[in-house]
Design a protein around this motif. Sequence first.
Motif, PDB file in Angstrom:
ATOM      1  N   ALA A  33     -15.171 -27.334  10.420  1.00 19.85           N
ATOM      2  CA  ALA A  33     -16.455 -27.885  10.005  1.00 19.85           C
ATOM      3  C   ALA A  33     -16.524 -27.865   8.492  1.00 19.85           C
ATOM      4  O   ALA A  33     -15.897 -27.019   7.839  1.00 19.85           O
ATOM      5  N   GLY A  34     -17.292 -28.809   7.933  1.00 24.01           N
ATOM      6  CA  GLY A  34     -17.393 -28.856   6.482  1.00 24.01           C
ATOM      7  C   GLY A  34     -18.253 -30.005   6.005  1.00 24.01           C
ATOM      8  O   GLY A  34     -19.182 -30.435   6.694  1.00 24.01           O
ATOM      9  N   ILE A  35     -17.941 -30.506   4.820  1.00 24.60           N
ATOM     10  CA  ILE A  35     -18.752 -31.548   4.191  1.00 24.60           C
ATOM     11  C   ILE A  35     -17.910 -32.779   3.877  1.00 24.60           C
ATOM     12  O   ILE A  35     -16.694 -32.687   3.683  1.00 24.60           O
ATOM     13  N   ASN A  36     -18.577 -33.917   3.835  1.00 19.30           N
ATOM     14  CA  ASN A  36     -18.003 -35.165   3.330  1.00 19.30           C
ATOM     15  C   ASN A  36     -18.709 -35.548   2.040  1.00 19.30           C
ATOM     16  O   ASN A  36     -19.941 -35.587   2.004  1.00 19.30           O
ATOM     17  N   VAL A  37     -17.949 -35.818   0.988  1.00 18.00           N
ATOM     18  CA  VAL A  37     -18.495 -36.489  -0.191  1.00 18.00           C
ATOM     19  C   VAL A  37     -18.154 -37.956   0.011  1.00 18.00           C
ATOM     20  O   VAL A  37     -17.017 -38.378  -0.188  1.00 18.00           O
ATOM     21  N   THR A  38     -19.125 -38.721   0.473  1.00 16.43           N
ATOM     22  CA  THR A  38     -18.853 -40.034   1.031  1.00 16.43           C
ATOM     23  C   THR A  38     -19.483 -41.152   0.214  1.00 16.43           C
ATOM     24  O   THR A  38     -20.511 -40.967  -0.438  1.00 16.43           O
ATOM     25  N   GLY A  39     -18.835 -42.317   0.264  1.00 17.91           N
ATOM     26  CA  GLY A  39     -19.342 -43.483  -0.440  1.00 17.91           C
ATOM     27  C   GLY A  39     -18.692 -44.745   0.108  1.00 17.91           C
ATOM     28  O   GLY A  39     -18.014 -44.721   1.134  1.00 17.91           O
TER      29      GLY A  39
END
Length: 241
Positions: A33-39
Amino acid sequence: MKKCLLAWLLFVVLPMAVSAQNPKGRFSVTPMAGINVTGLSGGTVDMYKNKVRMTAGAEAEYAVNDWFGLSLGAYYSQQGANIDMYSTGTTIDAEGVEYDTAIEIEGKIHCDYMNFPLLANIYIPQVKGLAIKIGMQMGVLVNDIIKVKSYVASIPASGLEYWKYQNINEFTNQQVYREMETTGVCNSIDFGIPVGLSYEYKNVTLNARYYFGLKKVDSTEDPDKAHNRYLSVTLGYRFHL
């Protein structure tokens, strides 16, 4: 991206330079589990900004030999981008009066997927626990929503320099405000190339992965060619089977 592909090829043709993280013929499962720095990238207008969202899932890996493994994952991945665009222009009304027009558009694009990455995992003996990962990924859209607000304001042309240093939201008596919310805009299927690194210590794994989307996000006839892209950072725990 080319450097990552070259590194992958070098490790394939130099198997004696690497060694296994898992014993040959063994399976393992790693919830993460974690984070997305998305664009979004490749759009016709530079209005997409990065945002931080969440991801969670698991990968199953099979050790093909002492230095190489194949893994298949399944992740719920929140993706999308913020929208932020500001521009000025000039219009002339029916009476011939020239106006400077300021337009500001802001909003959010949420496209959530179930992603299925198929990865080659190459382990490096010089740094125990370190692996290079590259492969292909398919995403199936779970839900999407786009929310957009727009502000339009006009003032006499003599005020253009003033506009350049002001926030359009301050001119409430001048602006026209519109709001839109819609769904069903993102394509139901996405695919692309994930590349990354992982580091494991006592079965705890830290993963950093960048995804290059190859398919247009927008499912409509809009000419915008934006693709998904995101940096994913996750933490997981490997269970050997």
